[in-house]
Design a protein around this motif. Structure first.
Motif, short mmCIF file in Angstrom:
data_model
loop_
_atom_site.label_atom_id
_atom_site.label_comp_id
_atom_site.label_asym_id
_atom_site.label_seq_id
_atom_site.Cartn_x
_atom_site.Cartn_y
_atom_site.Cartn_z
N LYS A 36 130.88 56.93 6.01
CA LYS A 36 131.93 57.80 5.48
C LYS A 36 132.10 57.62 3.97
N ARG A 37 132.01 56.38 3.50
CA ARG A 37 132.12 56.14 2.05
C ARG A 37 131.00 56.86 1.30
N VAL A 38 129.79 56.79 1.82
CA VAL A 38 128.66 57.46 1.16
C VAL A 38 128.85 58.96 1.18
N SER A 39 129.25 59.50 2.33
CA SER A 39 129.45 60.95 2.44
C SER A 39 130.56 61.42 1.51
N ASP A 40 131.66 60.68 1.44
CA ASP A 40 132.77 61.04 0.56
C ASP A 40 132.34 61.00 -0.91
N LEU A 41 131.54 59.99 -1.24
CA LEU A 41 131.08 59.88 -2.62
C LEU A 41 130.15 61.04 -2.98
N GLU A 42 129.25 61.40 -2.07
CA GLU A 42 128.34 62.52 -2.30
C GLU A 42 129.13 63.82 -2.49
N ALA A 43 130.16 63.99 -1.69
CA ALA A 43 130.99 65.20 -1.80
C ALA A 43 131.74 65.22 -3.12
N ARG A 44 132.22 64.05 -3.52
CA ARG A 44 132.98 63.96 -4.77
C ARG A 44 132.08 64.22 -5.97
N LEU A 45 130.87 63.69 -5.94
CA LEU A 45 129.94 63.86 -7.07
C LEU A 45 129.21 65.19 -7.02
N GLY A 46 129.15 65.79 -5.84
CA GLY A 46 128.46 67.06 -5.69
C GLY A 46 126.95 66.94 -5.69
N VAL A 47 126.45 65.76 -5.31
CA VAL A 47 125.01 65.53 -5.25
C VAL A 47 124.68 64.73 -4.00
N GLN A 48 123.42 64.82 -3.58
CA GLN A 48 122.95 63.98 -2.47
C GLN A 48 122.40 62.69 -3.05
N LEU A 49 122.84 61.56 -2.52
CA LEU A 49 122.41 60.26 -3.02
C LEU A 49 121.23 59.69 -2.24
N PHE A 50 121.17 60.00 -0.95
CA PHE A 50 120.10 59.45 -0.13
C PHE A 50 119.51 60.54 0.76
N GLU A 51 118.20 60.49 0.91
CA GLU A 51 117.53 61.35 1.87
C GLU A 51 117.31 60.55 3.15
N ARG A 52 117.85 61.05 4.24
CA ARG A 52 117.75 60.34 5.51
C ARG A 52 116.33 60.47 6.06
N ARG A 53 115.74 59.35 6.41
CA ARG A 53 114.40 59.31 6.99
C ARG A 53 114.48 58.65 8.37
N ALA A 54 113.37 58.74 9.12
CA ALA A 54 113.36 58.17 10.48
C ALA A 54 113.59 56.66 10.46
N ARG A 55 113.07 56.00 9.43
CA ARG A 55 113.19 54.54 9.37
C ARG A 55 114.09 54.06 8.24
N GLY A 56 115.05 54.86 7.89
CA GLY A 56 115.96 54.44 6.83
C GLY A 56 116.30 55.58 5.89
N VAL A 57 116.56 55.25 4.64
CA VAL A 57 116.92 56.26 3.65
C VAL A 57 116.10 56.05 2.39
N GLU A 58 115.98 57.10 1.60
CA GLU A 58 115.27 57.05 0.32
C GLU A 58 116.23 57.55 -0.76
N PRO A 59 116.43 56.77 -1.82
CA PRO A 59 117.35 57.21 -2.87
C PRO A 59 116.82 58.42 -3.62
N THR A 60 117.71 59.34 -3.96
CA THR A 60 117.35 60.51 -4.76
C THR A 60 117.37 60.13 -6.24
N GLU A 61 116.93 61.05 -7.10
CA GLU A 61 116.98 60.79 -8.54
C GLU A 61 118.42 60.60 -8.99
N ALA A 62 119.34 61.35 -8.40
CA ALA A 62 120.76 61.20 -8.73
C ALA A 62 121.24 59.79 -8.38
N CYS A 63 120.77 59.29 -7.23
CA CYS A 63 121.14 57.93 -6.82
C CYS A 63 120.59 56.91 -7.80
N ARG A 64 119.34 57.08 -8.21
CA ARG A 64 118.74 56.13 -9.15
C ARG A 64 119.51 56.10 -10.47
N ALA A 65 119.97 57.27 -10.92
CA ALA A 65 120.77 57.32 -12.15
C ALA A 65 122.09 56.59 -11.95
#
Length: 309
Positions: A36-65
């Motif tokens: 929920k914290r991640v989802s709320d933060l993504e909604a607040r920033l208006g960007v996706q931070l992680f791409e959900r994968r079968a074995r975990g997540v991958e950070p987006t460029e926005a997340c790396r920044a």
């Protein structure tokens, strides 16, 4: 927008572990709460931070920044904690000084040592910067005191004369000019010159003086550090203009000779500057009193000269 530290630490943990589950565990959060914290933060920033994968997540460029800023924030918080904890060890203040290379090479170390001995409860930080950088650091609040040479580039500073200084010349011992004790800048223009990087005080002065004479400055080599200049002069690669005190020291160590530079502009002053305000902080006031006991206010010219050092 408010970003709480718990959520930012969670983002960092997920980025490092590539897993929301492991990130939540590392930050001692329930998986549902972490998601929920991640989802709320993504909604607040208006960007996706992680791409959900079968074995975990991958950070987006926005997340790396965002992660770069989180790490910078952690470094700042660590510095804040370290500085505040010093008060428990008897430290009563922190003085941040930005000074040009000439003042550090000529006069500042002895005065800093004396001040530190008289005020052991004050921690001193010193950074070597160009004169323009030192002035900007004080004006923007990144330093408490600047030590520099004219011109004054920022009217937000209050300044005092700190120490008089003079430029001198270094030549190889076997050089044609070594037979002299004094030399004019006009005579130096016939030779290759070794100096500090572009923006250094002596370098800018020489460039301007050469232009005023309709001549070209043969700046063959530009390096960082007066000792490097002295070694290059000793090797016969050119002559150099640098502050008189280090020039005298180098003449005793290297196979070089110090000459007096006869031009009027070779005489200059080191200036001490602080942010203009009605009342100086106690630590800064003590430093000004120690280094400029007469409090002679500097009449530093504000002509559009270039960056100095």
């Amino acid at each position: 927008m408010r970003l709480d530290l718990t959520t930012l630490n969670l983002v960092l943990a997920i980025e490092q572990t590539r897993s929301i589950t492991r990130g939540a565990e590392r930050e001692h959060l329930a998986l549902a709460a972490a998601s929920k914290r991640v989802s709320d933060l993504e909604a607040r920033l208006g960007v996706q931070l992680f791409e959900r994968r079968a074995r975990g997540v991958e950070p987006t460029e926005a997340c790396r920044a965002l992660v770069r800023h989180i790490r910078s924030l952690h470094a700042s918080l660590h510095a804040l904690e370290s500085e505040v904890m010093e008060f428990a060890r008897g430290i009563k203040g922190h003085l941040r000084i930005a000074a040009n290379a000439g003042s550090i090479a000529e006069c500042l170390p002895a005065d800093l040592a004396a001040f530190s001995q008289a005020h052991p409860q004050i921690r001193i930080s010193l950074e070597d910067q160009t004169s323009a950088e030192a002035q900007a650091a004080v004006a923007e609040g990144r330093a408490d005191v600047a030590v520099f040479t004219a011109p004054l580039l920022d009217n937000r500073l209050q300044t005092w004369i700190y120490r008089p200084a003079r430029l001198a010349v270094l030549v190889p011992r076997g050089h044609a000019l070594a037979r002299q004790e004094t030399v004019s800048f006009e005579a130096l223009l016939d030779y290759d010159l070794i100096g500090l990087h572009a923006g250094a005080a002596a370098q800018e002065l020489m460039r301007e003086q050469a232009q005023a004479r309709g001549r070209t400055l043969n700046a063959r080599l530009q390096v960082r550090g007066f000792d490097a200049i002295a070694q290059l002069v000793e090797a016969g690669l050119g002559v150099a203009v640098l502050p008189e005190a280090p020039a005298e020291r180098f003449a005793k160590v290297f196979e070089v000779k110090r000459l007096r530079l006869s031009d009027d502009w070779a005489q200059r002053d080191y200036v001490l500057g602080v942010a203009r305000q009605e009342r100086l902080p106690t630590v800064v006031q003590r430093f000004v009193d120690a280094l400029c006991p007469g409090h002679q206010e500097a009449q530093a010219p504000t002509a559009n000269m270039k960056t100095t050092r």
